[in-house]
Design an enzyme around this catalytic site. Structure first.
Site, PDB file in Angstrom:
ATOM      1  NE  ARG A   1      75.205  32.942  57.099  1.00  0.00           N
ATOM      2  CZ  ARG A   1      76.351  33.501  56.720  1.00  0.00           C
ATOM      3  NH1 ARG A   1      76.552  34.793  56.898  1.00  0.00           N
ATOM      4  NH2 ARG A   1      77.305  32.781  56.155  1.00  0.00           N
TER       5      ARG A   1
ATOM      6  CE  LYS B   1      72.441  21.985  48.548  1.00  0.00           C
ATOM      7  NZ  LYS B   1      73.252  21.245  49.526  1.00  0.00           N
TER       8      LYS B   1
ATOM      9  CD  GLU C   1      71.712  17.753  50.116  1.00  0.00           C
ATOM     10  OE1 GLU C   1      71.367  17.654  51.300  1.00  0.00           O
ATOM     11  OE2 GLU C   1      72.157  18.799  49.635  1.00  0.00           O
ATOM     12  CG  ASP C   2      72.212  16.426  55.808  1.00  0.00           C
ATOM     13  OD1 ASP C   2      72.403  17.183  54.834  1.00  0.00           O
ATOM     14  OD2 ASP C   2      72.136  16.837  56.977  1.00  0.00           O
TER      15      ASP C   2
ATOM     16  CB  SER D   1      77.907  23.277  50.678  1.00  0.00           C
ATOM     17  OG  SER D   1      77.526  23.901  51.889  1.00  0.00           O
ATOM     18  CB  ALA D   2      73.079  26.077  51.104  1.00  0.00           C
ATOM     19  CB  SER D   3      77.708  26.404  54.127  1.00  0.00           C
ATOM     20  OG  SER D   3      78.500  27.162  55.022  1.00  0.00           O
ATOM     21  CE  LYS D   4      75.890  33.919  51.018  1.00  0.00           C
ATOM     22  NZ  LYS D   4      75.327  35.256  51.058  1.00  0.00           N
ATOM     23  CG  ASN D   5      80.538  30.287  57.248  1.00  0.00           C
ATOM     24  OD1 ASN D   5      81.233  31.303  57.144  1.00  0.00           O
ATOM     25  ND2 ASN D   5      79.330  30.303  57.767  1.00  0.00           N
TER      26      ASN D   5
ATOM     27  CE  LYS E   1      69.912  18.188  60.223  1.00  0.00           C
ATOM     28  NZ  LYS E   1      69.911  16.752  60.523  1.00  0.00           N
ATOM     29  N   GLY E   2      70.078  22.505  54.819  1.00  0.00           N
ATOM     30  CA  GLY E   2      70.164  22.787  53.385  1.00  0.00           C
ATOM     31  C   GLY E   2      69.605  24.146  52.990  1.00  0.00           C
ATOM     32  CB  VAL E   3      67.080  26.259  54.538  1.00  0.00           C
ATOM     33  CG1 VAL E   3      66.426  27.598  54.350  1.00  0.00           C
ATOM     34  CG2 VAL E   3      66.109  25.125  54.220  1.00  0.00           C
TER      35      VAL E   3
ATOM     36  CB  THR F   1      78.510  22.045  60.356  1.00  0.00           C
ATOM     37  OG1 THR F   1      78.050  21.510  59.127  1.00  0.00           O
ATOM     38  CG2 THR F   1      80.004  22.166  60.355  1.00  0.00           C
TER      39      THR F   1
ATOM     40  CG  ASP G   1      74.745  18.981  52.040  1.00  0.00           C
ATOM     41  OD1 ASP G   1      74.882  20.200  51.851  1.00  0.00           O
ATOM     42  OD2 ASP G   1      74.293  18.503  53.103  1.00  0.00           O
ATOM     43  CG  LEU G   2      80.461  20.988  54.410  1.00  0.00           C
ATOM     44  CD1 LEU G   2      81.659  20.064  54.270  1.00  0.00           C
ATOM     45  CD2 LEU G   2      80.935  22.447  54.373  1.00  0.00           C
ATOM     46  CG  ASP G   3      76.757  22.435  56.751  1.00  0.00           C
ATOM     47  OD1 ASP G   3      77.808  22.439  57.402  1.00  0.00           O
ATOM     48  OD2 ASP G   3      76.370  23.396  56.070  1.00  0.00           O
TER      49      ASP G   3
HETATM   50  C1  G6P Z   1      73.857  24.420  54.898  1.00  0.00           C
HETATM   51  C2  G6P Z   1      73.199  24.037  56.209  1.00  0.00           C
HETATM   52  C3  G6P Z   1      72.178  25.070  56.623  1.00  0.00           C
HETATM   53  C4  G6P Z   1      72.796  26.458  56.605  1.00  0.00           C
HETATM   54  C5  G6P Z   1      73.305  26.776  55.212  1.00  0.00           C
HETATM   55  C6  G6P Z   1      73.972  28.146  55.133  1.00  0.00           C
HETATM   56  O1  G6P Z   1      72.991  24.148  53.866  1.00  0.00           O
HETATM   57  O2  G6P Z   1      72.581  22.776  56.119  1.00  0.00           O
HETATM   58  O3  G6P Z   1      71.716  24.747  57.916  1.00  0.00           O
HETATM   59  O4  G6P Z   1      71.867  27.444  57.005  1.00  0.00           O
HETATM   60  O5  G6P Z   1      74.254  25.784  54.850  1.00  0.00           O
HETATM   61  O6  G6P Z   1      75.158  28.126  55.886  1.00  0.00           O
HETATM   62  P1  G6P Z   1      76.039  29.389  56.212  1.00  0.00           P
HETATM   63  O7  G6P Z   1      77.316  28.809  56.734  1.00  0.00           O
HETATM   64  O8  G6P Z   1      76.243  30.136  54.931  1.00  0.00           O
HETATM   65  O9  G6P Z   1      75.290  30.195  57.201  1.00  0.00           O
HETATM   66 MG    MG Z   2      73.249  19.070  54.696  1.00  0.00          MG
END
Ligand code: G6P
Ligand code: MG
Length: 215
Positions: free
Chosen positions: A49, A145, A169-170, A114-118, A45-47, A17, A9-11
């Site tokens: 946007r 997740k 994972e955190d 990672s769930a993040s689009k960034n 966390k992990g959820v 972050t 996982d990233l964040d």
């Molecule tokens: C990670 C973080 C979440 C965040 C999600 C989406 O899983 O733990 O807190 O909401 O990514 O990130 P994003 O950068 O796409 O908004």
């Molecule tokens: Mg995380």
């Protein structure tokens, strides 16, 4: 059992972050008079946007229009992008680089889940990109997740069976995702939130990969 891949996982695992997400959601909440707490942030966390916004609106008891939601999702992300714009390699969490070096030397494949689009922006800013054989981020999955999709896609992309993967994972939702995908899960953080993980470590400081990855 010989494990072949480590999925990260990233964040909150490689970089912190979570503090920027928290700040950006807190700023947004103020628009509808809501003060987000740290305990609630833990549940974000992990959820994704969209789902994070839905949860916050729920907690705030605010029924938003579709229009409001779209505007707020953009605003939150713009705020977040501004907060992460000056990220640099010093924000890689302690012990992470040494751990990556060790697992690379031990022959493990390395992927991001990672769930993040960034995620790609953050990996680039912190100089972590070259460590990864594969990157699965929020742009490549449709289910958040605790659904295991992000990690199963990681395993598939690496050509490695889920049973041969170890996830780091955190977030509670992330540990659940790993277990749902039939993978080993190592929780990074506190046992109160990560009790479903196979092992839990507070962080990567001084961690000996060869020992930790024994199951
Ligand atoms: C990670 C973080 C979440 C965040 C999600 C989406 O899983 O733990 O807190 O909401 O990514 O990130 P994003 O950068 O796409 O908004
Ligand atoms: Mg995380």
């Amino acid at each position: 059992m010989m494990y072949k891949a480590c999925l990260f996982d990233l964040d909150g695992v490689l970089v912190d972050t979570a503090i920027y997400h928290f700040q950006a959601w807190k700023n947004l909440g103020k628009q509808f008079g809501y003060e987000l707490t740290e305990e609630q942030n833990e549940q974000l966390k992990g959820v994704s946007r969209v789902e994070s916004l839905n949860k916050i609106l729920d907690w705030a008891n605010y029924t938003a229009t579709q229009e409001e939601k779209s505007v707020w999702l953009i605003e939150k992300n713009e705020d977040y992008l501004r907060l992460i714009s000056s990220m640099n390699p010093s924000e890689i969490l302690p012990g992470v680089l040494s751990f990556l070096e060790q697992i690379k030397a031990l022959g493990y494949k390395i992927a991001l889940g990672s769930a993040s689009k960034n995620a790609e922006i953050i990996l680039d800013k912190t100089g972590l990109t070259p460590w990864f054989d594969l990157i699965i981020d929020g742009n490549k999955v449709s289910k958040s997740k605790p659904d295991p999709e992000v990690f199963l896609k990681g395993a598939e992309g690496l050509g490695i069976a889920p049973e041969e993967c170890i996830v780091f994972e955190d977030a509670q939702a992330g540990v659940e995702a790993a277990k749902a995908g039939n993978m080993k899960a190592i929780g990074i953080g506190e046992s109160e939130t990560l009790f479903l993980a196979d092992k839990i470590i507070p962080n990567f400081i001084g961690v000996k990969a060869a020992e930790l990855l024994q199951f």
